[in-house]
Write a protein that holds these residues in place. Structure first.
Motif, short mmCIF file in Angstrom:
data_model
loop_
_atom_site.label_atom_id
_atom_site.label_comp_id
_atom_site.label_asym_id
_atom_site.label_seq_id
_atom_site.Cartn_x
_atom_site.Cartn_y
_atom_site.Cartn_z
N TRP A 14 0.82 -1.21 0.00
CA TRP A 14 0.00 0.00 0.00
C TRP A 14 0.86 1.26 0.00
O TRP A 14 0.59 2.21 -0.74
N CYS A 15 1.91 1.28 0.82
CA CYS A 15 2.75 2.47 0.92
C CYS A 15 3.54 2.75 -0.34
O CYS A 15 3.98 3.89 -0.57
N LEU A 16 3.76 1.73 -1.17
CA LEU A 16 4.49 1.91 -2.42
C LEU A 16 3.57 2.15 -3.61
O LEU A 16 4.03 2.26 -4.74
N ALA A 25 -7.26 6.54 3.78
CA ALA A 25 -8.21 6.02 4.75
C ALA A 25 -7.69 4.76 5.43
O ALA A 25 -8.18 4.38 6.51
N ARG A 26 -6.70 4.11 4.82
CA ARG A 26 -6.15 2.88 5.39
C ARG A 26 -5.05 3.13 6.41
O ARG A 26 -4.57 2.19 7.05
N VAL A 27 -4.63 4.38 6.56
CA VAL A 27 -3.50 4.67 7.45
C VAL A 27 -3.77 4.19 8.89
O VAL A 27 -2.91 3.54 9.49
N PRO A 28 -4.93 4.48 9.48
CA PRO A 28 -5.17 3.97 10.84
C PRO A 28 -5.11 2.45 10.92
O PRO A 28 -4.60 1.89 11.91
N LEU A 29 -5.61 1.77 9.89
CA LEU A 29 -5.56 0.31 9.86
C LEU A 29 -4.11 -0.17 9.83
O LEU A 29 -3.74 -1.12 10.54
N MET A 30 -3.29 0.47 9.01
CA MET A 30 -1.88 0.08 8.94
C MET A 30 -1.19 0.31 10.27
O MET A 30 -0.43 -0.54 10.75
N LEU A 48 3.93 6.98 6.68
CA LEU A 48 2.59 7.15 7.23
C LEU A 48 2.38 8.58 7.73
O LEU A 48 1.30 9.15 7.57
N ARG A 49 3.42 9.17 8.28
CA ARG A 49 3.31 10.56 8.75
C ARG A 49 3.08 11.50 7.58
O ARG A 49 2.31 12.47 7.68
N GLN A 50 3.73 11.22 6.46
CA GLN A 50 3.48 12.03 5.26
C GLN A 50 2.02 11.90 4.83
O GLN A 50 1.38 12.88 4.46
N PHE A 51 1.50 10.68 4.84
CA PHE A 51 0.10 10.45 4.46
C PHE A 51 -0.84 11.25 5.36
O PHE A 51 -1.89 11.71 4.93
#
Length: 206
Positions: A14-16, A25-30, A48-51
């Motif tokens: 996902w991050c790539l 929207a998936r950041v909290p899940l990750m 994730l911080r960038q997101f």
């Protein structure tokens, strides 16, 4: 341990990938899933911080600049081993054969089958052993992507290092060691795509 590897691979996939609203929207899940395993979250923290803090259009522009407009961080694994030669078509066919052999429908999302996020997602959600075998087979490609990201000081470096850390054996210390590991020598039969970065000539064989 296998569950930690699966979570690491899916988060890396996902991050790539190209950022969009669904990804953000998936950041909290990750964060939640990676946080269940000691140390698993740390390599993803910067991305994730960038997101969480950057505007989506800025994230998308940054992604295109770093991953789409050139080959320095090309995420297609066979690019690094077969370059733009005709043999690459056979290699891509081999990736498709692996996916078909799983008995699961693999959505390529319009990408070539050797696209690293796709291989990672396949390993995480369909066939861990089969996906890891592909990653190990193309270990030099993954390592060269990592070194390219490191050279340009991109936060995805730690994510690639985390992926490499799930594979057998220690990572090479530098790009020259990667090339020695794989057997270096640029393919000579070009089919007319972009020239290579002379510091990262592709290698023969997988």
């Amino acid at each position: 341990m296998s569950q930690k590897v699966r979570v690491t691979y899916l988060a890396a996939a996902w991050c790539l990938s190209y950022p969009d609203d669904e990804l953000l929207a998936r950041v909290p899940l990750m964060r939640s899933a990676l946080g269940e395993f000691g140390g698993a979250l740390a390599p993803f923290e910067a991305v994730l911080r960038q997101f969480e803090t950057m505007d989506l259009m800025a994230l998308q522009g940054q992604y295109v600049q770093e991953f789409d407009l050139g080959k320095r961080h090309a995420l297609h694994l066979s690019y690094w081993t077969d370059g733009d030669t005709r043999r690459r078509g056979e290699v891509l066919g081999a990736f498709k054969k692996v996916y078909r052999g799983s008995g699961s429908l693999v959505n390529t999302h319009g990408e070539l089958p050797d696209y690293l996020p796709m291989v990672l997602e396949y390993a995480a959600t369909v066939d861990l052993a089969g996906g890891q075998a592909l990653l190990q087979q193309y270990r030099p490609s993954v390592e060269l992507i990592k070194f390219g990201l490191l050279r340009d000081k991109l936060p995805h470096t730690d994510i690639l290092a985390a992926v490499c850390g799930t594979l057998p054996g220690a990572s090479p210390l530098d790009e020259q060691a990667v090339m020695r590991m794989a057997g270096h020598g640029p393919p000579t039969e070009s089919v007319g795509l972009d020239p290579y970065d002379p510091r990262l000539l592709p290698m023969k064989g997988a």
